[in-house]
Design a protein around this motif. Structure first.
Motif, PDB file in Angstrom:
ATOM      1  N   ILE A   2       0.855  -1.186   0.000  1.00 56.94           N
ATOM      2  CA  ILE A   2       0.000   0.000   0.000  1.00 56.94           C
ATOM      3  C   ILE A   2       0.887   1.231   0.000  1.00 56.94           C
ATOM      4  O   ILE A   2       2.049   1.190   0.409  1.00 56.94           O
ATOM      5  CB  ILE A   2      -0.943   0.052   1.213  1.00 56.94           C
ATOM      6  CG1 ILE A   2      -0.151   0.009   2.525  1.00 56.94           C
ATOM      7  CG2 ILE A   2      -1.959  -1.065   1.176  1.00 56.94           C
ATOM      8  CD1 ILE A   2      -1.014   0.136   3.760  1.00 56.94           C
ATOM      9  N   GLY A   3       0.331   2.324  -0.488  1.00 58.10           N
ATOM     10  CA  GLY A   3       1.035   3.596  -0.458  1.00 58.10           C
ATOM     11  C   GLY A   3       0.244   4.596   0.351  1.00 58.10           C
ATOM     12  O   GLY A   3      -0.982   4.630   0.293  1.00 58.10           O
ATOM     13  N   ALA A   4       0.937   5.405   1.135  1.00 60.29           N
ATOM     14  CA  ALA A   4       0.282   6.475   1.896  1.00 60.29           C
ATOM     15  C   ALA A   4       0.533   7.775   1.158  1.00 60.29           C
ATOM     16  O   ALA A   4       1.678   8.181   0.969  1.00 60.29           O
ATOM     17  CB  ALA A   4       0.829   6.552   3.313  1.00 60.29           C
ATOM     18  N   SER A   5      -0.525   8.420   0.729  1.00 57.45           N
ATOM     19  CA  SER A   5      -0.389   9.613  -0.078  1.00 57.45           C
ATOM     20  C   SER A   5       0.210  10.765   0.711  1.00 57.45           C
ATOM     21  O   SER A   5      -0.202  11.050   1.829  1.00 57.45           O
ATOM     22  CB  SER A   5      -1.749  10.038  -0.636  1.00 57.45           C
ATOM     23  OG  SER A   5      -1.632  11.252  -1.339  1.00 57.45           O
ATOM     24  N   ALA A  65      -4.840   8.843  -1.726  1.00 54.61           N
ATOM     25  CA  ALA A  65      -4.802   7.637  -2.540  1.00 54.61           C
ATOM     26  C   ALA A  65      -5.546   6.535  -1.827  1.00 54.61           C
ATOM     27  O   ALA A  65      -5.600   6.493  -0.603  1.00 54.61           O
ATOM     28  CB  ALA A  65      -3.353   7.200  -2.794  1.00 54.61           C
ATOM     29  N   LEU A  66      -6.150   5.640  -2.596  1.00 53.11           N
ATOM     30  CA  LEU A  66      -6.849   4.512  -2.018  1.00 53.11           C
ATOM     31  C   LEU A  66      -5.868   3.387  -1.769  1.00 53.11           C
ATOM     32  O   LEU A  66      -5.036   3.089  -2.622  1.00 53.11           O
ATOM     33  CB  LEU A  66      -7.953   4.024  -2.972  1.00 53.11           C
ATOM     34  CG  LEU A  66      -9.126   4.981  -3.176  1.00 53.11           C
ATOM     35  CD1 LEU A  66     -10.071   4.397  -4.219  1.00 53.11           C
ATOM     36  CD2 LEU A  66      -9.872   5.200  -1.878  1.00 53.11           C
ATOM     37  N   PRO A  67      -5.930   2.724  -0.594  1.00 48.62           N
ATOM     38  CA  PRO A  67      -5.054   1.590  -0.346  1.00 48.62           C
ATOM     39  C   PRO A  67      -5.397   0.450  -1.278  1.00 48.62           C
ATOM     40  O   PRO A  67      -6.559   0.198  -1.573  1.00 48.62           O
ATOM     41  CB  PRO A  67      -5.348   1.227   1.109  1.00 48.62           C
ATOM     42  CG  PRO A  67      -6.701   1.767   1.382  1.00 48.62           C
ATOM     43  CD  PRO A  67      -6.831   2.998   0.542  1.00 48.62           C
ATOM     44  N   SER A  68      -4.369  -0.270  -1.753  1.00 54.02           N
ATOM     45  CA  SER A  68      -4.588  -1.369  -2.689  1.00 54.02           C
ATOM     46  C   SER A  68      -4.592  -2.711  -1.996  1.00 54.02           C
ATOM     47  O   SER A  68      -4.699  -3.732  -2.632  1.00 54.02           O
ATOM     48  CB  SER A  68      -3.483  -1.359  -3.761  1.00 54.02           C
ATOM     49  OG  SER A  68      -2.208  -1.465  -3.155  1.00 54.02           O
ATOM     50  N   VAL A 119     -11.053  10.893  11.690  1.00 51.87           N
ATOM     51  CA  VAL A 119      -9.676  10.518  11.369  1.00 51.87           C
ATOM     52  C   VAL A 119      -9.306   9.252  12.140  1.00 51.87           C
ATOM     53  O   VAL A 119      -9.423   9.211  13.367  1.00 51.87           O
ATOM     54  CB  VAL A 119      -8.686  11.645  11.739  1.00 51.87           C
ATOM     55  CG1 VAL A 119      -7.251  11.225  11.434  1.00 51.87           C
ATOM     56  CG2 VAL A 119      -9.037  12.929  10.996  1.00 51.87           C
ATOM     57  N   GLU A 120      -8.877   8.243  11.417  1.00 53.58           N
ATOM     58  CA  GLU A 120      -8.374   7.023  12.051  1.00 53.58           C
ATOM     59  C   GLU A 120      -6.851   7.067  12.026  1.00 53.58           C
ATOM     60  O   GLU A 120      -6.253   7.123  10.951  1.00 53.58           O
ATOM     61  CB  GLU A 120      -8.868   5.780  11.308  1.00 53.58           C
ATOM     62  CG  GLU A 120      -8.331   4.479  11.902  1.00 53.58           C
ATOM     63  CD  GLU A 120      -8.682   3.265  11.074  1.00 53.58           C
ATOM     64  OE1 GLU A 120      -8.275   2.154  11.471  1.00 53.58           O
ATOM     65  OE2 GLU A 120      -9.344   3.412  10.036  1.00 53.58           O
ATOM     66  N   ILE A 121      -6.234   7.067  13.192  1.00 57.13           N
ATOM     67  CA  ILE A 121      -4.780   7.051  13.275  1.00 57.13           C
ATOM     68  C   ILE A 121      -4.309   5.606  13.064  1.00 57.13           C
ATOM     69  O   ILE A 121      -4.535   4.744  13.913  1.00 57.13           O
ATOM     70  CB  ILE A 121      -4.274   7.576  14.627  1.00 57.13           C
ATOM     71  CG1 ILE A 121      -4.809   8.988  14.899  1.00 57.13           C
ATOM     72  CG2 ILE A 121      -2.751   7.550  14.676  1.00 57.13           C
ATOM     73  CD1 ILE A 121      -4.258  10.053  13.986  1.00 57.13           C
ATOM     74  N   ILE A 122      -3.679   5.352  11.941  1.00 57.20           N
ATOM     75  CA  ILE A 122      -3.189   4.001  11.652  1.00 57.20           C
ATOM     76  C   ILE A 122      -1.924   3.720  12.449  1.00 57.20           C
ATOM     77  O   ILE A 122      -1.755   2.646  13.026  1.00 57.20           O
ATOM     78  CB  ILE A 122      -2.909   3.834  10.153  1.00 57.20           C
ATOM     79  CG1 ILE A 122      -4.179   4.116   9.334  1.00 57.20           C
ATOM     80  CG2 ILE A 122      -2.369   2.440   9.853  1.00 57.20           C
ATOM     81  CD1 ILE A 122      -5.334   3.198   9.636  1.00 57.20           C
ATOM     82  N   VAL A 138      -2.644   8.191   8.468  1.00 56.96           N
ATOM     83  CA  VAL A 138      -4.045   8.292   8.884  1.00 56.96           C
ATOM     84  C   VAL A 138      -4.957   7.876   7.744  1.00 56.96           C
ATOM     85  O   VAL A 138      -4.575   7.902   6.569  1.00 56.96           O
ATOM     86  CB  VAL A 138      -4.396   9.736   9.335  1.00 56.96           C
ATOM     87  CG1 VAL A 138      -3.517  10.168  10.493  1.00 56.96           C
ATOM     88  CG2 VAL A 138      -4.268  10.720   8.172  1.00 56.96           C
ATOM     89  N   ARG A 139      -6.158   7.496   8.128  1.00 58.08           N
ATOM     90  CA  ARG A 139      -7.186   7.207   7.132  1.00 58.08           C
ATOM     91  C   ARG A 139      -8.336   8.170   7.366  1.00 58.08           C
ATOM     92  O   ARG A 139      -8.859   8.278   8.485  1.00 58.08           O
ATOM     93  CB  ARG A 139      -7.659   5.756   7.253  1.00 58.08           C
ATOM     94  CG  ARG A 139      -8.472   5.277   6.035  1.00 58.08           C
ATOM     95  CD  ARG A 139      -9.129   3.935   6.301  1.00 58.08           C
ATOM     96  NE  ARG A 139      -8.205   2.930   6.778  1.00 58.08           N
ATOM     97  CZ  ARG A 139      -7.467   2.156   5.989  1.00 58.08           C
ATOM     98  NH1 ARG A 139      -7.540   2.306   4.676  1.00 58.08           N
ATOM     99  NH2 ARG A 139      -6.670   1.240   6.508  1.00 58.08           N
ATOM    100  N   VAL A 140      -8.729   8.858   6.310  1.00 58.40           N
ATOM    101  CA  VAL A 140      -9.881   9.753   6.340  1.00 58.40           C
ATOM    102  C   VAL A 140     -10.831   9.260   5.260  1.00 58.40           C
ATOM    103  O   VAL A 140     -10.533   9.362   4.067  1.00 58.40           O
ATOM    104  CB  VAL A 140      -9.492  11.222   6.094  1.00 58.40           C
ATOM    105  CG1 VAL A 140     -10.727  12.110   6.160  1.00 58.40           C
ATOM    106  CG2 VAL A 140      -8.449  11.686   7.102  1.00 58.40           C
ATOM    107  N   GLY A 141     -11.951   8.688   5.671  1.00 59.29           N
ATOM    108  CA  GLY A 141     -12.817   8.043   4.697  1.00 59.29           C
ATOM    109  C   GLY A 141     -12.093   6.845   4.089  1.00 59.29           C
ATOM    110  O   GLY A 141     -11.596   5.971   4.805  1.00 59.29           O
ATOM    111  N   ASP A 142     -11.991   6.828   2.767  1.00 62.14           N
ATOM    112  CA  ASP A 142     -11.286   5.755   2.069  1.00 62.14           C
ATOM    113  C   ASP A 142      -9.872   6.151   1.683  1.00 62.14           C
ATOM    114  O   ASP A 142      -9.210   5.437   0.932  1.00 62.14           O
ATOM    115  CB  ASP A 142     -12.053   5.349   0.800  1.00 62.14           C
ATOM    116  CG  ASP A 142     -13.353   4.636   1.115  1.00 62.14           C
ATOM    117  OD1 ASP A 142     -13.403   3.953   2.159  1.00 62.14           O
ATOM    118  OD2 ASP A 142     -14.312   4.765   0.341  1.00 62.14           O
TER     119      ASP A 142
END
Length: 221
Positions: A98-101, A106-109, A208-211, A170-174
């Protein structure tokens, strides 16, 4: 397909896979085996015991002692009793596909490990990461330049910890992104870029989800 009595190591491996949400076929591929390898180990008892290298990679992926899945326990597996060059004095950190934008998003693959970095346990301890839950992902985009560049690989510590300002994935939405995250008061946080061409973005903390916290980076010079 014939089955065998479930031994404690097989039961534990199956339990860990379910807790992690990782299929046995994905885990088999992660350790360099064919997709049916761990399924056959658990259901058919073939092989009777996992090879040392397979156990080690699985234990490091799950963050457990090898003894839980059939390895030896005690002093022989502790850092204090390992020599500097021994296999057990290193930790393999999974590289996730996966890439973190560091740009617009960017959407995780997917989150299947495709490779691993190997780090010295001593070095991790020196960095304060002895108990970290690490994985490596790739930075995409230029909003965190010059601190993080497009294509850099970063280590993300997913271990649960109290939040503090810093650079996080972090993840915000998708959308998965890497930003400097700071408390903004009134139930909000600011997502800050190093590149001043990108303005700060304030969002509700609950959105916000803190990964995990970014604790190390590597990249070409």
């Amino acid at each position: 397909m014939s089955s065998v009595a479930m031994t404690p190591d097989r039961e534990r491996l199956l339990e860990l896979a379910r807790e992690k949400g990782a299929s046995l076929s994905r885990l088999s591929e992660m350790i360099g085996r064919n997709a049916a390898y761990l399924q056959q180990f658990i259901k058919r008892g073939t092989p009777k015991k996992l090879e040392e290298g397979d156990r080690r990679r699985l234990a490091q992926f799950f963050g457990i002692d090898e003894g839980e899945i059939g390895g030896s326990t005690g002093k022989e597996n502790s850092y204090a009793s390992t020599s500097a060059g021994s296999e057990s004095s290193y930790v393999e950190v999974p590289r996730l596909d996966i890439g973190a934008s560091a740009g617009p998003g960017a959407l995780p693959s997917g989150e299947a490990p495709f490779d691993a970095f190997r780090f010295s346990r001593r070095w991790l301890s020196e960095q304060g990461l002895a108990n970290a839950q690490l994985s490596a992902i790739t930075v995409e985009g230029d909003s965190m330049e010059p601190l993080l560049n497009d294509g850099d690989e970063i280590l993300v510590d997913r271990a649960p910890r109290p939040f503090r300002d810093g650079i996080h994935v972090v993840r915000v939405g998708d959308t998965l992104m890497v930003k400097r995250v700071a408390s903004a008061g009134a139930g909000q946080v600011s997502l800050l870029s190093q590149n001043l061409a990108y303005p700060p973005v304030n969002v509700a903390a609950e959105d916000v989800e803190i990964i995990g916290r970014v604790v190390w980076k590597g990249g070409r010079i």
